[in-house]
Design an enzyme around this catalytic site. Structure first.
Site, short mmCIF file in Angstrom:
data_model
loop_
_atom_site.label_atom_id
_atom_site.label_comp_id
_atom_site.label_asym_id
_atom_site.label_seq_id
_atom_site.Cartn_x
_atom_site.Cartn_y
_atom_site.Cartn_z
N SER A 123 0.79 -1.24 0.00
CA SER A 123 0.00 0.00 0.00
C SER A 123 0.83 1.28 0.00
O SER A 123 0.29 2.35 -0.33
CB SER A 123 -0.93 0.03 1.21
OG SER A 123 -2.16 -0.50 0.85
N LYS B 71 0.74 3.19 -3.09
CA LYS B 71 -0.48 3.96 -3.42
C LYS B 71 -0.25 5.47 -3.27
O LYS B 71 -0.99 6.27 -3.84
CB LYS B 71 -1.64 3.49 -2.54
CG LYS B 71 -2.02 2.03 -2.83
CD LYS B 71 -3.01 1.45 -1.83
CE LYS B 71 -3.27 -0.02 -2.16
NZ LYS B 71 -4.12 -0.69 -1.16
N TYR C 183 -3.14 -2.61 -10.79
CA TYR C 183 -3.17 -2.41 -9.33
C TYR C 183 -2.19 -3.35 -8.62
O TYR C 183 -1.41 -2.94 -7.74
CB TYR C 183 -4.61 -2.62 -8.81
CG TYR C 183 -4.70 -2.70 -7.31
CD1 TYR C 183 -4.61 -1.56 -6.52
CD2 TYR C 183 -4.83 -3.94 -6.67
CE1 TYR C 183 -4.67 -1.64 -5.14
CE2 TYR C 183 -4.89 -4.03 -5.29
CZ TYR C 183 -4.80 -2.89 -4.53
OH TYR C 183 -4.84 -2.96 -3.15
N TYR D 17 -4.74 2.51 7.53
CA TYR D 17 -5.98 1.72 7.54
C TYR D 17 -6.89 2.20 8.68
O TYR D 17 -6.96 3.39 8.95
CB TYR D 17 -5.68 0.22 7.66
CG TYR D 17 -4.53 -0.25 6.81
CD1 TYR D 17 -4.56 -0.11 5.44
CD2 TYR D 17 -3.42 -0.84 7.39
CE1 TYR D 17 -3.51 -0.56 4.65
CE2 TYR D 17 -2.36 -1.30 6.61
CZ TYR D 17 -2.42 -1.15 5.25
OH TYR D 17 -1.38 -1.58 4.48
N VAL E 115 1.30 -3.86 3.67
CA VAL E 115 1.30 -5.19 4.28
C VAL E 115 2.60 -5.97 4.03
O VAL E 115 2.76 -7.08 4.52
CB VAL E 115 0.06 -6.04 3.88
CG1 VAL E 115 -1.23 -5.41 4.37
CG2 VAL E 115 0.02 -6.29 2.37
N1 GLU Z 1 -1.89 -5.47 -2.43
C1 GLU Z 1 -2.48 -5.46 -1.13
C2 GLU Z 1 -3.96 -5.77 -1.24
O1 GLU Z 1 -4.55 -5.32 -2.17
C3 GLU Z 1 -2.27 -4.12 -0.52
C4 GLU Z 1 -2.70 -4.10 0.89
C5 GLU Z 1 -1.95 -3.14 1.73
O2 GLU Z 1 -0.74 -3.07 1.76
O3 GLU Z 1 -2.68 -2.42 2.39
O4 GLU Z 1 -4.51 -6.48 -0.46
#
Ligand code: GLU
Length: 324
Positions: free
Chosen positions: A83, A86, A208, A260, A278
């Protein structure tokens, strides 16, 4: 009036240059103190390829904006950004489309798990923010529409921001997530049914998952976040269509949505804008002062690195400095 501003600026520069914080000493103490947490938490095994990483690792790098690099532990091994990546995809989308993207994704903390489906349904397919999975899938859809070669242009964009040609996707991780990504596929199909995903679902998910699979070490990640710490001052000329005000907005979203449904807790304990993934990485910035990256693969039940969270909390407590 002018003199007053000059004096302010000077005291800021002098203040940060000669501030009396021994960052190497602090990082060494942090390293020792986080060891007692090294068996807590679990590695992310819902992406099978991530579960292969040795969980007993910890590293931390801090770069001062006015010069000075400090580190402890394993700081040159690449890990999966997940994430954290992102932040880069949001930056690219904002630089291309400006704030029109906010019609399709909000800027509010979700208070729900990062992969939650339920909120998306009752909020009619508009994800709460660009850092939860649904929001990042919308951003991937925007990039897919806007770029001729989305995967190539995205990784080139990161390389520019990071000033590092040695940044790559991990194809095995991207593939592993594609194979097991039913939950993300559900989010994408729901977005499509709500009219908030314009391209082919499989193609957007492929982009993604690649975005999430980008790898960096702590040293590389801290450097890649200089632009968020110094409001774009360090941007290479080629990436300079990112406006200062956009960096401000991205930092604000990191502050409120970067962890989160533990974003409030991170803000409360650490007091810096940041982002976790994660893969066990955490990156944070102190505006105009430093960027810092920590990594340790074991996660708490919200999906944040146990040792990484503790390390950042200790850093701001020991230095007595946070943005608050
Ligand atoms: N690629 C992970 C997912 O889509 C990202 C999750 C994360 O790092 O928050 O579940």
């Amino acid at each position: 009036m002018k003199l007053f501003f000059l004096a302010e600026e000077l005291s800021f520069i002098l203040g940060s240059k000669f501030e009396n914080v021994d960052y190497q000493k602090i990082l060494t103490e942090v390293f020792e103190e986080v060891q007692s947490f090294k068996e807590q938490g679990k590695i992310a095994n819902y992406i099978p390829e991530l579960a292969k990483v040795n969980p007993e690792q910890f590293g931390m790098t801090l770069n001062l904006m006015n010069g000075g690099d400090y580190s402890v532990g394993i700081v040159d091994e690449k890990f999966s950004l997940q994430s954290i990546s992102k932040v880069f995809s949001l930056t690219l989308a904002l630089s291309i489309k400006g704030e029109s993207i906010l019609k399709r994704v909000g800027v509010e903390p979700s208070g729900d798990p990062f992969n939650s489906l339920i909120q998306l349904e009752y909020e009619n397919g508009i994800p709460r923010n660009p850092f939860i999975n649904a929001g990042a899938i919308v951003i991937a859809d925007i990039l897919y529409s806007e770029l001729d070669n989305p995967k190539i242009e995205f990784i080139e964009f990161i390389r520019k921001i990071a000033d590092n040609k040695n940044i790559h996707y991990n194809e095995k991780v991207a593939h592993s997530e594609y194979e097991t990504g039913s939950r993300n596929a559900s989010l994408a199909y729901f977005l499509k049914s709500a009219g908030n995903l314009q391209n082919d679902v499989a193609k957007v998910l492929d982009l993604y998952f690649h975005i999430c699979s980008v790898e960096m070490s702590c040293d590389e990640l801290a450097k890649a976040f200089h632009i968020y710490a110094n409001h774009g001052v360090s941007l290479p000329v080629t990436a300079q269509n990112i406006e200062k005000s956009q960096i401000k907005r991205i930092n604000a979203i990191m502050q409120t949505c970067g962890f989160y449904d533990e974003s409030g807790q991170f803000s409360f304990l650490v007091g810096l804008p940041g982002k976790s993934g994660v893969g066990g990485g955490i990156v944070a910035i102190y505006p105009n002062k430093y960027s810092v990256a920590a990594w340790s693969p074991r996660l708490n039940d919200k999906g944040n690195s146990v040792m990484g969270m503790k390390a950042l909390e200790l850093l701001t407590s020991k230095s007595g400095l946070s943005i608050f």
